[in-house]
Design a protein around this motif. Sequence first.
Motif, short mmCIF file in Angstrom:
data_model
loop_
_atom_site.label_atom_id
_atom_site.label_comp_id
_atom_site.label_asym_id
_atom_site.label_seq_id
_atom_site.Cartn_x
_atom_site.Cartn_y
_atom_site.Cartn_z
N ALA A 245 46.09 22.29 23.03
CA ALA A 245 46.67 23.46 23.68
C ALA A 245 46.03 24.73 23.17
N ALA A 246 45.81 24.80 21.85
CA ALA A 246 45.19 25.99 21.27
C ALA A 246 43.76 26.16 21.76
N SER B 76 44.72 21.53 27.07
CA SER B 76 45.94 21.15 27.77
C SER B 76 46.10 21.93 29.06
N ALA B 77 45.72 23.21 29.02
CA ALA B 77 45.81 24.02 30.24
C ALA B 77 44.89 23.47 31.31
N VAL B 78 43.70 23.03 30.91
CA VAL B 78 42.76 22.43 31.87
C VAL B 78 43.35 21.15 32.45
N LEU B 79 43.97 20.34 31.58
CA LEU B 79 44.57 19.09 32.03
C LEU B 79 45.68 19.36 33.02
N LEU B 80 46.54 20.32 32.71
CA LEU B 80 47.65 20.62 33.59
C LEU B 80 47.19 21.26 34.90
N ALA C 228 53.66 22.21 24.14
CA ALA C 228 52.70 22.88 23.27
C ALA C 228 52.21 24.18 23.89
N ILE C 229 52.00 24.17 25.20
CA ILE C 229 51.51 25.37 25.88
C ILE C 229 52.59 26.44 26.00
N SER C 230 53.82 25.99 26.34
CA SER C 230 54.89 26.95 26.63
C SER C 230 55.65 27.40 25.39
N SER D 278 47.97 28.35 15.51
CA SER D 278 48.54 27.37 16.43
C SER D 278 48.58 25.98 15.80
N VAL D 279 47.48 25.60 15.15
CA VAL D 279 47.44 24.29 14.51
C VAL D 279 48.45 24.24 13.37
#
Length: 213
Positions: free
Chosen positions: A65-66, A70-74, A138-140, A156-157
């Motif tokens: 997500a960091a 994850s944004a690309v996946l979603l 993780a994103i939100s 973030s980590v």
Amino acid sequence: MRDGRQPGGMPTHLPVFVVTTFLLAMLPGAGQALMLRQTLDGGRRRAWASIGGTCTGLVIWTTAAAAGLSAVLLANPHAYAAVRIAGGALLAALGVSTLAGLRKPPGPAPAPSGSSYGRAYAAGLATNLGNPKAGVFAISLLPQFLTDDGPVLISSVGLGVLWAAVTGAWYVIFTWAVDRGRVLVSRPATHRRLQVVTGCTLLGIGAAVALGV
């Protein structure tokens, strides 16, 4: 949640973050169903191996997500669906495996081995990584608790590691309570009922995950 620091240098958002992630961990779902299955079948230590896999998955999701993965996946419906279906299939397979165990005669659980610990760890890791909702959290969730201090990736980590630690702590408490209650469920009929409930729960959650419910 960029609200500064308490006296002494401790970010004021951390207590809120710990409480929030602890409540998230307590929500019934695939993780608790998996821990229940592992505890009843192999004891606390095998469940702890699954906890290790789950915590590793949370750190991986947080790092992804960091890094924006994850944004690309979603944002990619096909990739998201593939992960979702794979995760649902894994949970359903665990449910089928649990129900298949009903055909075996009751008896003491086999002594855990190194390979069984490895499989338990892999089950926890795969269950977590196969749940895209963890990526959504993780994103939100995490950005709401980041401060302006330090690089975003490292912060973030760091929050992800803390999230994993809090989640792991809850699962340790949960599996300890389940293991302590094994005496109450030691009767074959009671144990088989729990197997049915756990297996059906895993199947239901697996179907829900695969269908995106």
